[in-house]
Design a protein around this motif. Structure first.
Motif, PDB file in Angstrom:
ATOM      1  N   LYS A 129       0.820  -1.214   0.000  1.00  0.00           N
ATOM      2  CA  LYS A 129       0.000   0.000   0.000  1.00  0.00           C
ATOM      3  C   LYS A 129       0.857   1.269   0.000  1.00  0.00           C
ATOM      4  O   LYS A 129       0.355   2.362  -0.264  1.00  0.00           O
ATOM      5  CB  LYS A 129      -0.915   0.019   1.231  1.00  0.00           C
ATOM      6  CG  LYS A 129      -2.070  -0.971   1.189  1.00  0.00           C
ATOM      7  CD  LYS A 129      -3.113  -0.547   0.152  1.00  0.00           C
ATOM      8  CE  LYS A 129      -4.363  -1.415   0.222  1.00  0.00           C
ATOM      9  NZ  LYS A 129      -5.343  -1.038  -0.831  1.00  0.00           N
ATOM     10  N   MET A 190      -5.706   6.290  -5.732  1.00  0.00           N
ATOM     11  CA  MET A 190      -5.352   5.065  -6.447  1.00  0.00           C
ATOM     12  C   MET A 190      -4.746   4.008  -5.523  1.00  0.00           C
ATOM     13  O   MET A 190      -4.748   2.823  -5.863  1.00  0.00           O
ATOM     14  CB  MET A 190      -4.384   5.381  -7.585  1.00  0.00           C
ATOM     15  CG  MET A 190      -4.955   6.307  -8.662  1.00  0.00           C
ATOM     16  SD  MET A 190      -6.620   5.850  -9.215  1.00  0.00           S
ATOM     17  CE  MET A 190      -6.313   4.213  -9.891  1.00  0.00           C
ATOM     18  N   THR A 191      -4.231   4.414  -4.358  1.00  0.00           N
ATOM     19  CA  THR A 191      -3.697   3.404  -3.423  1.00  0.00           C
ATOM     20  C   THR A 191      -4.792   2.502  -2.889  1.00  0.00           C
ATOM     21  O   THR A 191      -4.508   1.408  -2.398  1.00  0.00           O
ATOM     22  CB  THR A 191      -2.974   4.075  -2.241  1.00  0.00           C
ATOM     23  OG1 THR A 191      -3.897   4.926  -1.526  1.00  0.00           O
ATOM     24  CG2 THR A 191      -1.780   4.893  -2.711  1.00  0.00           C
ATOM     25  N   TRP A 192      -6.043   2.956  -2.964  1.00  0.00           N
ATOM     26  CA  TRP A 192      -7.143   2.092  -2.534  1.00  0.00           C
ATOM     27  C   TRP A 192      -7.214   0.822  -3.374  1.00  0.00           C
ATOM     28  O   TRP A 192      -7.725  -0.210  -2.916  1.00  0.00           O
ATOM     29  CB  TRP A 192      -8.480   2.833  -2.632  1.00  0.00           C
ATOM     30  CG  TRP A 192      -8.581   4.072  -1.806  1.00  0.00           C
ATOM     31  CD1 TRP A 192      -7.746   4.473  -0.802  1.00  0.00           C
ATOM     32  CD2 TRP A 192      -9.577   5.105  -1.925  1.00  0.00           C
ATOM     33  NE1 TRP A 192      -8.148   5.678  -0.282  1.00  0.00           N
ATOM     34  CE2 TRP A 192      -9.272   6.101  -0.947  1.00  0.00           C
ATOM     35  CE3 TRP A 192     -10.677   5.293  -2.743  1.00  0.00           C
ATOM     36  CZ2 TRP A 192     -10.039   7.249  -0.780  1.00  0.00           C
ATOM     37  CZ3 TRP A 192     -11.449   6.439  -2.588  1.00  0.00           C
ATOM     38  CH2 TRP A 192     -11.133   7.406  -1.620  1.00  0.00           C
ATOM     39  N   PHE A 193      -6.713   0.896  -4.604  1.00  0.00           N
ATOM     40  CA  PHE A 193      -6.807  -0.253  -5.513  1.00  0.00           C
ATOM     41  C   PHE A 193      -5.531  -1.098  -5.533  1.00  0.00           C
ATOM     42  O   PHE A 193      -5.472  -2.099  -6.245  1.00  0.00           O
ATOM     43  CB  PHE A 193      -7.112   0.247  -6.930  1.00  0.00           C
ATOM     44  CG  PHE A 193      -8.364   1.085  -7.023  1.00  0.00           C
ATOM     45  CD1 PHE A 193      -9.612   0.476  -7.066  1.00  0.00           C
ATOM     46  CD2 PHE A 193      -8.289   2.478  -7.036  1.00  0.00           C
ATOM     47  CE1 PHE A 193     -10.766   1.244  -7.138  1.00  0.00           C
ATOM     48  CE2 PHE A 193      -9.441   3.241  -7.108  1.00  0.00           C
ATOM     49  CZ  PHE A 193     -10.684   2.632  -7.158  1.00  0.00           C
ATOM     50  N   LEU A 194      -4.536  -0.688  -4.762  1.00  0.00           N
ATOM     51  CA  LEU A 194      -3.319  -1.498  -4.679  1.00  0.00           C
ATOM     52  C   LEU A 194      -3.565  -2.708  -3.780  1.00  0.00           C
ATOM     53  O   LEU A 194      -4.372  -2.638  -2.836  1.00  0.00           O
ATOM     54  CB  LEU A 194      -2.160  -0.664  -4.121  1.00  0.00           C
ATOM     55  CG  LEU A 194      -1.590   0.413  -5.051  1.00  0.00           C
ATOM     56  CD1 LEU A 194      -0.545   1.244  -4.308  1.00  0.00           C
ATOM     57  CD2 LEU A 194      -0.978  -0.217  -6.296  1.00  0.00           C
ATOM     58  N   PRO A 195      -2.880  -3.825  -4.033  1.00  0.00           N
ATOM     59  CA  PRO A 195      -3.089  -5.017  -3.206  1.00  0.00           C
ATOM     60  C   PRO A 195      -2.592  -4.782  -1.782  1.00  0.00           C
ATOM     61  O   PRO A 195      -1.725  -3.942  -1.540  1.00  0.00           O
ATOM     62  CB  PRO A 195      -2.246  -6.082  -3.917  1.00  0.00           C
ATOM     63  CG  PRO A 195      -1.192  -5.308  -4.631  1.00  0.00           C
ATOM     64  CD  PRO A 195      -1.861  -4.034  -5.070  1.00  0.00           C
ATOM     65  N   SER A 196      -3.165  -5.528  -0.858  1.00  0.00           N
ATOM     66  CA  SER A 196      -2.739  -5.443   0.542  1.00  0.00           C
ATOM     67  C   SER A 196      -2.114  -6.780   0.923  1.00  0.00           C
ATOM     68  O   SER A 196      -2.797  -7.712   1.318  1.00  0.00           O
ATOM     69  CB  SER A 196      -3.933  -5.130   1.447  1.00  0.00           C
ATOM     70  OG  SER A 196      -3.538  -5.039   2.798  1.00  0.00           O
ATOM     71  N   HIS A 549      -0.091  -3.125 -11.674  1.00  0.00           N
ATOM     72  CA  HIS A 549      -0.236  -2.212 -10.544  1.00  0.00           C
ATOM     73  C   HIS A 549       0.386  -0.852 -10.862  1.00  0.00           C
ATOM     74  O   HIS A 549      -0.135   0.192 -10.434  1.00  0.00           O
ATOM     75  CB  HIS A 549       0.411  -2.818  -9.298  1.00  0.00           C
ATOM     76  CG  HIS A 549      -0.225  -4.095  -8.860  1.00  0.00           C
ATOM     77  ND1 HIS A 549       0.477  -5.257  -8.636  1.00  0.00           N
ATOM     78  CD2 HIS A 549      -1.535  -4.405  -8.632  1.00  0.00           C
ATOM     79  CE1 HIS A 549      -0.345  -6.215  -8.266  1.00  0.00           C
ATOM     80  NE2 HIS A 549      -1.573  -5.719  -8.266  1.00  0.00           N
ATOM     81  N   LEU A 552      -2.060   0.772 -13.395  1.00  0.00           N
ATOM     82  CA  LEU A 552      -3.287   1.176 -12.712  1.00  0.00           C
ATOM     83  C   LEU A 552      -3.079   2.476 -11.939  1.00  0.00           C
ATOM     84  O   LEU A 552      -3.922   3.389 -11.980  1.00  0.00           O
ATOM     85  CB  LEU A 552      -3.738   0.070 -11.744  1.00  0.00           C
ATOM     86  CG  LEU A 552      -4.946   0.378 -10.859  1.00  0.00           C
ATOM     87  CD1 LEU A 552      -6.204   0.463 -11.696  1.00  0.00           C
ATOM     88  CD2 LEU A 552      -5.094  -0.670  -9.764  1.00  0.00           C
ATOM     89  N   THR A 553      -1.959   2.575 -11.246  1.00  0.00           N
ATOM     90  CA  THR A 553      -1.679   3.769 -10.448  1.00  0.00           C
ATOM     91  C   THR A 553      -1.037   4.868 -11.278  1.00  0.00           C
ATOM     92  O   THR A 553      -1.335   6.055 -11.113  1.00  0.00           O
ATOM     93  CB  THR A 553      -0.736   3.404  -9.278  1.00  0.00           C
ATOM     94  OG1 THR A 553      -1.226   2.245  -8.623  1.00  0.00           O
ATOM     95  CG2 THR A 553      -0.644   4.543  -8.285  1.00  0.00           C
TER      96      THR A 553
END
Length: 575
Positions: A129, A190-196, A549, A552-553
């Protein structure tokens, strides 16, 4: 166009093609082009020597050397410990904000390297994240000041060569702040869509560990399952290398033989489990180094190891260390560990000898992430002198309007005199690549003037573009520079585009300042791939990210960055 102009244009096209195909050899390509301009008589040796000693270029070199001393202070390490909390939003904003501010006055690669391990080991927020925000914020933070990135200084050195006064320290700041705030807002969303991916799982199935069955091992003749190697905790037996044959996948009934190389992947924290099997030696064991304490490093872009195998480098003699494990951007590695060709950004887990930390070539070849603190770190009055001396230099330059060259010269002399910086460190870290690229770019600009190409571009601009608004040309130059920085490198893109942007602005009869400022901003950013900029590559290798990723970001951030630059630069600095 005359024959010399056509020849020079052909040379420039060949350079761009070569840079796209061989980005890692930018220095050789620029140097070769410079030699061509001298050989055919477009540039005299006197002009070449004047370009090589350009005051803007020398300022850039001295600031790079001063940053070596700043990297040895504890500022980044102490502040990084306060960046994380259970709040994901709070941690994200603190990481982005500090990364950007630190990168405005320090080398952004050094900033990311210093924060990388703190981000990966924090106990509150998944590193996936935070790592892309760390890199992108560092890139955007470099646009805040004249010294924030080498690209700004390269454009400044080329501008001063034309007879202009050059940029002032805070000329970038108003536009840079606007771009940074807008870019960080989009980046945060866009960090909301990054994997955790939790910290403890991010390294599993990534490291490549090799062990060999000795001639007297009791494991000889046993099956993999009978030997107890099939169900190890967080370690997976990926393949067996038997002479020139690779057995993959490994079956439970495969029988082990003397000399077999067993290749495991998994969590390197469990590597010592392999030491519990009698007659099973790790790759590092043959060098006689203990593996109780391991050091993690990243191979630098300009390391002598790049493109070579561990066996061919004399690794133990060179670094007093042996490689226990290797990891490469989530990719699967096959074959013997000693025969893998190293690449920039590779993570190595090292068993180190007592002389490792004192070796002068460690900083040149690696970013040390954990395990060893080099014994040349600054402390006490030397640390205070370095920090306050740097801040004093900036304040004096801004308040008095004095030359940044003079301030850098005196500060560098003080750091050398007091031992905050050593001659050996300067020899190791002298930015030969940047110096040669800028010198070559200045020679190409001189060749454009001597062949008449610069005048031809100016005439073309004065006739063909006279009916168009300057903003149209500005946008075209900006987008072309941005495209080049994604395809080649940021410094190379700036060096190639400056003389074109400057000649066009002169031909159109407009102020060149906003045009060349656009080149600096466009060349300072690369968001779309992990390979476009070194900080992107570092966070890519430190995580489980995939190309998607970054796309996307990076795409929304890039669109925001470009839009804000095109909107703000002409308004802050009108044509």
């Amino acid at each position: 166009m005359t024959l010399p102009m056509i020849a020079l244009l052909s040379l420039l096209v060949l350079m761009v093609v070569a840079l796209i195909r061989h980005q890692e050899r930018a220095t050789a390509i620029f140097g070769g082009a410079m030699l061509v301009t001298i050989a055919v008589g477009w540039v005299s040796t006197e002009t070449m020597l004047r370009n090589a000693s350009n005051s803007g270029l020398m300022t850039l070199v001295m600031l790079v050397l001063i940053s070596i001393a700043l990297e040895k202070t504890s500022v980044l390490r102490r502040i990084s410990s306060a960046l994380f909390s259970p709040s994901v939003a709070g941690s994200t904003w603190r990481v982005m904000g500090f990364s950007a501010l630190a990168s405005s006055v320090l080398n952004n690669t050094a900033v990311v390297a210093a924060l990388l391990n703190a981000v990966r080991s924090n106990k509150f927020v998944a590193p996936t994240k935070l790592l892309i925000p760390l890199s992108y914020a560092a890139i955007m933070g470099g646009t805040l000041t004249l010294i924030g990135t080498s690209t700004n200084l390269i454009v400044n050195s080329m501008l001063t060569e034309t007879g202009h006064a050059g940029f002032r320290f805070f000329d970038f700041t108003l536009v840079g702040l606007g771009v940074l705030v807008g870019g960080m807002l989009v980046l945060y969303v866009m960090t909301w869509f990054l994997p955790s991916v939790p910290t403890e799982k991010s390294t599993v199935n990534e490291y490549f560990v090799e062990a060999e069955i000795t001639a007297d091992s009791p494991l000889i003749g046993k099956s993999v399952e009978a030997a107890g190697l099939r169900h190890l905790d967080d370690l997976f037996l990926a393949e067996i290398i038997r002479e020139q044959t690779i057995i993959r996948p490994v079956a439970r009934y495969d029988v082990l033989l003397a000399g077999d190389k067993l290749v495991f992947s998994g969590n390197v924290e469990k590597v010592m489990v392999l030491k519990q099997f009698p007659g099973l030696n790790l790759f590092a064991d043959e060098n006689g180094l203990a593996t109780q304490t391991l050091t993690e490093v990243i191979v630098k872009e300009d390391s002598v190891l790049v493109g070579r195998t561990l066996k061919s480098t004399g690794f133990r003699a060179r670094f007093d260390a042996a490689v226990v494990a290797l990891r490469r951007d989530g990719a699967r590695i096959s074959g013997k560990l000693g025969e893998v060709r190293l690449q920039p950004g590779d993570f190595l887990l090292l068993a180190t000898g007592p002389d490792f930390a004192a070796r002068p070539n460690i900083a040149k070849n690696f970013y040390v992430l954990s395990g060893v603190t080099p014994d040349d770190m600054l402390a006490g009055w030397r640390e205070k002198l370095t920090i306050w001396g740097f801040l004093g230099m900036i304040c004096a330059t801004v308040a008095t309007g004095a030359s940044l060259f003079v301030g850098s010269l005196f500060l560098l002399g003080a750091l050398l005199f007091t031992g905050c910086l050593t001659v050996n460190e300067i020899k190791r870290r002298f930015p030969v690549e940047i110096w040669l690229i800028v010198t070559s770019a200045l020679c190409i600009a001189s060749a454009m003037a001597s062949t008449g190409m610069a005048d031809w571009i100016s005439t073309f601009a004065g006739t063909s573009l006279s009916g168009h608004a300057p903003i149209v040309t500005f946008i075209g130059i900006f987008l072309l520079t941005y495209l080049l920085t994604e395809l080649i490198t940021n410094n190379a893109a700036a060096a190639l585009m400056f003389p074109i942007a400057y000649s066009l602005s002169i031909g159109m009869g407009v102020e060149p300042f906003p045009m060349v400022l656009g080149v600096a901003f466009a060349a300072s950013a690369s968001f779309l791939t992990p390979y476009g900029y070194q900080t992107n590559l570092m966070v890519f290798n430190a995580s489980s990210y995939q190309l998607k990723h970054f796309l996307l970001t990076g795409v929304p951030v890039a669109i925001t960055y470009i839009s804000l630059c095109v909107f703000l630069i002409p308004r802050v600095f009108p044509f």
